[in-house]
Scaffold this motif. Structure first.
Motif, short mmCIF file in Angstrom:
data_model
loop_
_atom_site.label_atom_id
_atom_site.label_comp_id
_atom_site.label_asym_id
_atom_site.label_seq_id
_atom_site.Cartn_x
_atom_site.Cartn_y
_atom_site.Cartn_z
N TRP A 36 0.84 -1.18 0.00
CA TRP A 36 0.00 0.00 0.00
C TRP A 36 0.88 1.24 0.00
O TRP A 36 1.95 1.26 0.61
CB TRP A 36 -0.92 0.00 1.23
N PRO A 37 0.45 2.31 -0.67
CA PRO A 37 1.27 3.53 -0.69
C PRO A 37 1.27 4.22 0.67
O PRO A 37 0.32 4.12 1.44
CB PRO A 37 0.58 4.40 -1.74
N THR A 38 2.37 4.92 0.92
CA THR A 38 2.43 5.72 2.14
C THR A 38 1.58 6.97 1.94
O THR A 38 1.19 7.30 0.82
CB THR A 38 3.88 6.13 2.44
N SER A 81 0.88 12.96 -3.05
CA SER A 81 1.47 13.46 -4.28
C SER A 81 0.75 12.90 -5.51
O SER A 81 0.56 13.61 -6.49
CB SER A 81 2.96 13.14 -4.34
N SER A 82 0.33 11.65 -5.45
CA SER A 82 -0.43 11.08 -6.57
C SER A 82 -1.77 11.78 -6.74
O SER A 82 -2.20 12.06 -7.86
CB SER A 82 -0.66 9.58 -6.35
N LEU A 107 -2.43 14.83 -5.91
CA LEU A 107 -2.15 16.17 -6.43
C LEU A 107 -1.92 16.12 -7.94
O LEU A 107 -2.44 16.97 -8.67
CB LEU A 107 -0.94 16.75 -5.72
N VAL A 108 -1.20 15.12 -8.41
CA VAL A 108 -0.97 14.97 -9.85
C VAL A 108 -2.28 14.77 -10.58
O VAL A 108 -2.53 15.37 -11.63
CB VAL A 108 0.02 13.81 -10.13
N VAL A 109 -3.16 13.94 -10.04
CA VAL A 109 -4.46 13.68 -10.67
C VAL A 109 -5.30 14.95 -10.70
O VAL A 109 -5.94 15.25 -11.71
CB VAL A 109 -5.19 12.53 -9.94
N MET A 110 -5.31 15.71 -9.61
CA MET A 110 -6.11 16.94 -9.58
C MET A 110 -5.59 17.97 -10.58
O MET A 110 -6.38 18.62 -11.28
CB MET A 110 -6.12 17.54 -8.17
#
Length: 63
Positions: free
Chosen positions: A20-22, A28-29, A31-34
């Protein structure tokens, strides 16, 4: 018997094999999607306004 085995194997995989991601990675992921969604929506807005103005010009010339 197949469904019970499937559920057990799925649980085992989720608990022991998935990494699972921290929280910082997740943040950060997200934020990239937004940012990508905002850029894509801005591009679609510009295309829509351009097409609207073009169609108004075309129909204005016809009628």
């Amino acid at each position: 018997m197949g469904l019970v085995s499937y559920v057990k194997n799925s649980y085992n995989e989720l608990v022991h094999k998935v990494t699972w991601p921290t929280f910082p990675e997740l943040r950060s992921s997200a934020l990239v999607v937004m940012i990508a969604a905002l850029i894509i929506s801005a591009v679609v807005l510009v295309m829509d306004i351009t097409f609207q103005n073009f169609m108004q010009f075309v129909y204005g010339r016809l009628y």
